[in-house]
Design an enzyme around this catalytic site. Structure first.
Site, PDB file in Angstrom:
ATOM      1  N   ALA A  15       1.003  -1.311  -0.186  1.00 57.94           N
ATOM      2  CA  ALA A  15       0.050   0.897   0.206  1.00 57.94           C
ATOM      3  C   ALA A  15       0.795   2.163   0.307  1.00 57.94           C
ATOM      4  CB  ALA A  15      -0.500   0.126   1.404  1.00 57.94           C
TER       5      ALA A  15
ATOM      6  N   ASN B 199       4.084  -7.608   6.313  1.00 57.75           N
ATOM      7  CA  ASN B 199       2.614  -8.671   6.193  1.00 57.75           C
ATOM      8  C   ASN B 199       3.640  -8.943   4.564  1.00 57.75           C
ATOM      9  OD1 ASN B 199       2.300  -8.569   7.847  1.00 57.75           O
ATOM     10  ND2 ASN B 199      -0.310  -8.560   8.216  1.00 57.75           N
ATOM     11  N   THR B 200       3.009  -7.950   3.374  1.00 55.69           N
ATOM     12  CA  THR B 200       3.541  -7.713   1.919  1.00 55.69           C
ATOM     13  C   THR B 200       4.197  -9.192   2.113  1.00 55.69           C
ATOM     14  OG1 THR B 200       2.608  -5.953   1.708  1.00 55.69           O
ATOM     15  CG2 THR B 200       3.745  -6.883   0.348  1.00 55.69           C
TER      16      THR B 200
ATOM     17  N   GLY C 117      -0.086 -17.110  -2.016  1.00 56.93           N
ATOM     18  CA  GLY C 117      -0.849 -17.624  -2.922  1.00 56.93           C
ATOM     19  C   GLY C 117      -1.306 -16.899  -4.357  1.00 56.93           C
TER      20      GLY C 117
ATOM     21  N   GLU D  28      -8.300 -20.270  -4.294  1.00 57.86           N
ATOM     22  CA  GLU D  28      -8.834 -20.667  -3.037  1.00 57.86           C
ATOM     23  C   GLU D  28     -10.047 -20.741  -2.797  1.00 57.86           C
ATOM     24  OE1 GLU D  28      -5.651 -17.982  -1.118  1.00 57.86           O
ATOM     25  OE2 GLU D  28      -4.403 -18.059  -2.748  1.00 57.86           O
TER      26      GLU D  28
ATOM     27  N   HIS E 243      -6.242 -17.507   9.476  1.00 53.44           N
ATOM     28  CA  HIS E 243      -6.122 -18.835   8.669  1.00 53.44           C
ATOM     29  C   HIS E 243      -6.088 -20.364   8.289  1.00 53.44           C
ATOM     30  CE1 HIS E 243      -4.113 -20.683   4.732  1.00 53.44           C
ATOM     31  NE2 HIS E 243      -4.260 -19.011   4.211  1.00 53.44           N
TER      32      HIS E 243
ATOM     33  N   ARG F 262     -12.352 -18.995   3.906  1.00 48.35           N
ATOM     34  CA  ARG F 262     -11.988 -19.092   4.700  1.00 48.35           C
ATOM     35  C   ARG F 262     -12.387 -19.161   6.041  1.00 48.35           C
ATOM     36  NH1 ARG F 262      -7.296 -15.457   3.677  1.00 48.35           N
ATOM     37  NH2 ARG F 262      -6.837 -16.790   1.811  1.00 48.35           N
TER      38      ARG F 262
ATOM     39  N   HIS G  36      -4.450 -14.075  11.011  1.00 49.26           N
ATOM     40  CA  HIS G  36      -3.779 -14.114   9.732  1.00 49.26           C
ATOM     41  C   HIS G  36      -4.234 -12.515   9.191  1.00 49.26           C
ATOM     42  CE1 HIS G  36      -2.246 -15.138   5.338  1.00 49.26           C
ATOM     43  NE2 HIS G  36      -3.489 -15.040   5.040  1.00 49.26           N
TER      44      HIS G  36
ATOM     45  N   ARG H 110     -13.061 -11.867   4.833  1.00 49.72           N
ATOM     46  CA  ARG H 110     -12.447 -11.394   3.156  1.00 49.72           C
ATOM     47  C   ARG H 110     -11.719 -12.686   1.819  1.00 49.72           C
ATOM     48  NH1 ARG H 110      -6.787 -11.320   1.963  1.00 49.72           N
ATOM     49  NH2 ARG H 110      -6.296 -12.707   3.733  1.00 49.72           N
TER      50      ARG H 110
ATOM     51  N   LEU I 154      -3.926  -8.311  -1.587  1.00 50.92           N
ATOM     52  CA  LEU I 154      -2.934  -7.015  -2.086  1.00 50.92           C
ATOM     53  C   LEU I 154      -3.685  -6.391  -3.824  1.00 50.92           C
ATOM     54  CD1 LEU I 154      -0.280 -10.171  -2.428  1.00 50.92           C
ATOM     55  CD2 LEU I 154      -0.626  -8.082  -1.364  1.00 50.92           C
TER      56      LEU I 154
HETATM   57  P1  FAD Z   1       2.253  -4.242   4.858  1.00 46.93           P
HETATM   58  O1  FAD Z   1       2.845  -4.919   4.374  1.00 46.93           O
HETATM   59  O2  FAD Z   1       1.949  -5.023   6.188  1.00 46.93           O
HETATM   60  O3  FAD Z   1       3.173  -3.232   6.053  1.00 46.93           O
HETATM   61  C1  FAD Z   1       2.778  -1.999   6.738  1.00 46.93           C
HETATM   62  C2  FAD Z   1       4.076  -1.852   6.648  1.00 46.93           C
HETATM   63  O4  FAD Z   1       4.096  -0.325   7.885  1.00 46.93           O
HETATM   64  C3  FAD Z   1       5.717  -2.016   7.074  1.00 46.93           C
HETATM   65  O5  FAD Z   1       6.848  -1.614   6.279  1.00 46.93           O
HETATM   66  C4  FAD Z   1       6.005  -2.075   9.049  1.00 46.93           C
HETATM   67  O6  FAD Z   1       6.724  -1.478   9.060  1.00 46.93           O
HETATM   68  C5  FAD Z   1       5.014  -0.191   8.674  1.00 46.93           C
HETATM   69  N1  FAD Z   1       4.910   0.084   9.898  1.00 46.93           N
HETATM   70  C6  FAD Z   1       3.698  -1.147  10.868  1.00 46.93           C
HETATM   71  N2  FAD Z   1       3.918   0.301  12.153  1.00 46.93           N
HETATM   72  C7  FAD Z   1       4.893   1.126  11.967  1.00 46.93           C
HETATM   73  C8  FAD Z   1       5.059   2.239  13.007  1.00 46.93           C
HETATM   74  N3  FAD Z   1       4.723   2.548  13.966  1.00 46.93           N
HETATM   75  N4  FAD Z   1       5.699   2.953  12.003  1.00 46.93           N
HETATM   76  C9  FAD Z   1       6.671   2.831  10.864  1.00 46.93           C
HETATM   77  N5  FAD Z   1       5.865   2.461  10.408  1.00 46.93           N
HETATM   78  C10 FAD Z   1       5.233   1.304  11.030  1.00 46.93           C
HETATM   79  N6  FAD Z   1      -3.010 -11.024   0.902  1.00 46.93           N
HETATM   80  C11 FAD Z   1      -3.521 -11.739  -0.705  1.00 46.93           C
HETATM   81  O7  FAD Z   1      -3.824 -11.035  -1.390  1.00 46.93           O
HETATM   82  N7  FAD Z   1      -3.029 -12.723  -0.831  1.00 46.93           N
HETATM   83  C12 FAD Z   1      -1.605 -13.448  -0.623  1.00 46.93           C
HETATM   84  O8  FAD Z   1      -1.491 -14.291  -1.270  1.00 46.93           O
HETATM   85  C13 FAD Z   1      -2.116 -12.819   1.091  1.00 46.93           C
HETATM   86  N8  FAD Z   1      -1.334 -13.461   1.920  1.00 46.93           N
HETATM   87  C14 FAD Z   1      -0.509 -13.756   2.690  1.00 46.93           C
HETATM   88  C15 FAD Z   1      -0.191 -14.964   3.830  1.00 46.93           C
HETATM   89  C16 FAD Z   1       0.457 -13.685   4.658  1.00 46.93           C
HETATM   90  C17 FAD Z   1       1.801 -14.613   5.615  1.00 46.93           C
HETATM   91  C18 FAD Z   1       0.582 -12.930   5.593  1.00 46.93           C
HETATM   92  C19 FAD Z   1       1.040 -12.614   6.187  1.00 46.93           C
HETATM   93  C20 FAD Z   1      -0.569 -11.998   4.455  1.00 46.93           C
HETATM   94  C21 FAD Z   1      -1.078 -12.394   3.443  1.00 46.93           C
HETATM   95  N9  FAD Z   1      -1.768 -11.703   2.335  1.00 46.93           N
HETATM   96  C22 FAD Z   1      -2.432 -12.525   1.729  1.00 46.93           C
HETATM   97  C23 FAD Z   1      -2.519 -10.599   3.116  1.00 46.93           C
HETATM   98  C24 FAD Z   1      -1.095 -10.083   2.076  1.00 46.93           C
HETATM   99  O9  FAD Z   1      -0.287  -9.605   2.701  1.00 46.93           O
HETATM  100  C25 FAD Z   1      -1.398  -8.478   4.127  1.00 46.93           C
HETATM  101  O10 FAD Z   1      -2.980  -7.926   3.756  1.00 46.93           O
HETATM  102  C26 FAD Z   1      -0.919  -7.188   2.385  1.00 46.93           C
HETATM  103  O11 FAD Z   1       0.643  -7.490   2.064  1.00 46.93           O
HETATM  104  C27 FAD Z   1      -0.871  -5.929   3.441  1.00 46.93           C
HETATM  105  O12 FAD Z   1       0.242  -4.830   2.725  1.00 46.93           O
HETATM  106  P2  FAD Z   1      -0.241  -3.287   3.758  1.00 46.93           P
HETATM  107  O13 FAD Z   1       0.879  -2.578   2.696  1.00 46.93           O
HETATM  108  O14 FAD Z   1      -1.277  -2.707   4.495  1.00 46.93           O
HETATM  109  O15 FAD Z   1       0.921  -3.751   5.145  1.00 46.93           O
HETATM  110  C1  SIN Z   2      -3.118 -18.289   1.325  1.00 50.72           C
HETATM  111  O1  SIN Z   2      -1.828 -18.203   0.155  1.00 50.72           O
HETATM  112  O2  SIN Z   2      -3.725 -19.038   1.620  1.00 50.72           O
HETATM  113  C2  SIN Z   2      -3.034 -16.545   1.928  1.00 50.72           C
HETATM  114  C3  SIN Z   2      -3.997 -15.649   1.312  1.00 50.72           C
HETATM  115  C4  SIN Z   2      -4.313 -14.495   1.480  1.00 50.72           C
HETATM  116  O3  SIN Z   2      -4.412 -14.490   2.819  1.00 50.72           O
HETATM  117  O4  SIN Z   2      -5.648 -13.754   1.002  1.00 50.72           O
END
Ligand code: FAD
Ligand code: SIN
Length: 532
Positions: A14, A43-44, A49, A116, A244, A291, A352, A387, A393
């Site tokens: 994001a 988390n990204t 998947g 999925e 999850h 899920r 998750h 979700r 993503l």
């Molecule tokens: P994040 O990627 O979590 O980034 C958050 C950022 O904020 C990080 O850089 C962190 O360091 C920073 N941050 C947090 N707090 C602070 C603070 N106080 N000060 C400064 N920086 C801070 N979704 C899918 O659609 N498909 C998938 O296949 C999938 N698989 C997944 C597998 C796993 C193991 C996990 C954990 C999640 C998965 N998800 C999947 C969910 C998805 O990955 C996340 O919801 C998404 O990546 C979140 O992106 P984001 O940019 O919002 O947050």
């Molecule tokens: C997974 O790969 O099973 C996770 C996918 C997701 O959280 O959307």
């Protein structure tokens, strides 16, 4: 003090996508990303998947993806937002492909698509079983093309600055609460800096660490949601925490390693301790039900058979295909002595994804002026009560774009607020016992996991609230007197997250999607989000 036109908290999908978009659009404006760990830690980075998107018009359609999202969301999705995300998704995914993201293709050069839970079609683009790692890599690379993007690693954002810091009383009903920037702890020198910004994006990710067992990395402590709640911004749907179904069962290992749902999409079967496939007893969609249904079924099997896990059976799956699609999972299982072609994988549900968060409108605006929210910390209305897999993503990409569009017209009219005072750290000292923080965190995680996991009831919710209340009081006392540390701030934030989850769950007198309360096992007619 630092001043920046655009301030972004977080460097996951994001934050980085928004940064690239505004940096391109406003080459003479400064874009500053603050992130509390290494740039790519998010988390990204761990997404496996892939990304759900309609890109095969012969077999798939927007309508089918919309329908799947609505069914999964169990009546609580905002239909307009679902349509926006699904229809704008392909364009946004093409952009990250142009920026260098690779997705797997077959020998003919066509994209390979996974499936999925809850999806009626094969529509999930992926890069092996490390899609998130590949997306994060490509985005970080892309930011390097923009000299106006500045990434500050190891800066921990503590609070967003509003009129409250100028000495005004700010309540939930104060009109025009405005964000002027943030206070952040620079972890290189332990100074708390004031950062003024015209426009701030909260992209701080998820909350998984509030539970004892989670797939989320250490950074997922709900900081952004807690900050916005403290600043009197609107938060919604926090009771919908997604577990999850299939995290690798490895007691004592945290975070839990995920076994992607795509494994079940390719033929993996859940079995109980007696080796019996059980999902068909719970839902006609069996192993590929949404899920919430699968996680509850596993929870019920574990309780019935008195075990701490079930099994995922991959023994019948095509070996060559498995190794091509899931090399990382294969290697990880091998490392702990499980050959997935010979033995079943022990799996259990793990916290998750946070379906709720900072309430936004359709352009990603929060209820606080000049503050946008995007990604997992936001609640756009897409996910409803549960979700759909791999929609997260996609949502982050679509909303990062929308936020960047929304700011374009207004940014030139915004000015820095020069009256904001510096952080006042007087009267605080180094806490001499870290145990005060670490033990409280353990207690919180225990309470959340034992009382407000997959299945809830009113007594458990009240007990959880009583204990959270005590932890809150003790931690606020400590916060007043202790020098700030990330550990203390994270504990404080997680306590707020725990409170919001329990409060949301107490308001919802029904069972819907991820919120299952045995005292109210049916759905009610009142279909609306709980806004706190
Ligand atoms: P994040 O990627 O979590 O980034 C958050 C950022 O904020 C990080 O850089 C962190 O360091 C920073 N941050 C947090 N707090 C602070 C603070 N106080 N000060 C400064 N920086 C801070 N979704 C899918 O659609 N498909 C998938 O296949 C999938 N698989 C997944 C597998 C796993 C193991 C996990 C954990 C999640 C998965 N998800 C999947 C969910 C998805 O990955 C996340 O919801 C998404 O990546 C979140 O992106 P984001 O940019 O919002 O947050
Ligand atoms: C997974 O790969 O099973 C996770 C996918 C997701 O959280 O959307």
């Amino acid at each position: 003090m630092l001043k920046t036109d655009f301030l972004i908290i977080g460097s996951g999908i994001a934050g980085l996508t928004f940064a690239i978009k505004v940096a391109r659009r406003f080459p003479d404006k400064t874009v500053t990303i603050l992130t509390k760990a290494n740039t790519d830690e998010s988390n990204t980075k761990y997404a496996q998947g892939g990304i759900a998107v309609v890109n095969d018009p012969e077999h798939d359609s927007f309508q089918k993806h919309i329908e799947d999202t609505l069914v999964s969301g169990d009546g609580l999705c905002n239909e307009k937002i679902v349509e926006i995300v699904v229809k704008e998704g392909p364009q946004r995914v093409n952009e990250i492909i142009e920026w260098g993201t690779k997705f797997d293709k077959d020998k003919e050069g066509d994209y390979m698509r996974g499936k999925e839970g809850g999806h009626s079609e094969f529509r999930i683009l992926h890069y092996k079983d490390i899609t998130g790692f590949e997306i994060e890599r490509a985005l970080v690379e892309e930011t390097k093309h923009f000299p106006n993007i500045h990434i500050h690693n190891h800066w921990f954002v503590v609070d967003i600055i509003t009129q409250h810091h100028l000495g005004y009383l700010v309540t939930k009903s104060t009109p025009d609460i405005t964000c002027y920037g943030v206070y952040a702890l620079n972890l290189q020198n332990n100074n708390i800096e004031k950062i003024l910004a015209c426009c701030t994006l909260m992209a701080s990710g998820g909350v998984g660490q509030v539970y004892r067992t989670t797939t989320n990395p250490r950074i997922a402590t709900g900081d952004g949601i807690a900050m916005v709640y403290r600043a009197k911004g609107r938060i919604e749907n926090m009771e919908f925490i997604q577990f999850h179904p299939t995290a690798l069962f490895e007691p004592g290992v945290s975070p839990s390693f995920l076994i992607t749902e795509a494994v079940r999409g390719d033929g993996g079967k859940l079995r109980n301790k007696d080796g019996k496939a059980f999902m068909a007893n719970y839902d006609v969609r069996a192993d590929l039900a949404p899920r919430d249904v699968v996680a509850r079924a596993i929870d019920s099997e574990m309780k019935k058979t008195g075990t701490e896990h079930v099994y995922l059976d991959c023994r019948e799956m095509d070996k060559e295909k498995f190794l091509a699609h899931f090399p990382n999972i294969y290697a990880r299982c091998m490392k702990i002595g499980i050959d997935v072609f010979e033995q079943m994988i022990p799996v259990a549900p793990a916290a998750h994804y946070c379906c709720g968060g900072i309430k936004t409108d359709e352009m990603g605006r929060s209820s606080i002026m000049n503050l946008y929210a995007c990604g997992e910390c936001s609640s756009t209305g897409l996910h409803g009560a549960n979700r759909l897999a791999s929609n997260s993503l996609l949502e982050a990409l679509v909303f990062a774009h929308r936020c960047s569009e929304a700011v374009s017209d207004s940014i030139c009219n915004l000015a820095f607020n020069e009256d904001v005072p510096d952080w006042n750290a007087s009267g605080t000292n180094e806490p001499n016992e870290m145990i005060l923080i670490t033990q409280s965190l353990k207690e919180l995680q225990q309470v959340m996991s034992d009382y407000i996991g997959i299945v809830r009831n009113d007594i458990r919710l009240q007990r959880a609230m009583n204990r959270i209340d005590l932890l809150h009081k003790e931690t606020e006392e400590l916060y007043k007197t202790a020098t700030l540390s990330p550990q203390l701030c994270e504990l404080r934030n997680l306590i707020t997250i725990g409170y919001l989850i329990v409060k949301g769950a107490q308001f919802r007198k029904e069972s819907r999607g991820l919120h299952f309360n045995t005292d109210y096992p049916q759905k009610s007619n009142l279909v609306q989000p709980v806004v706190l």
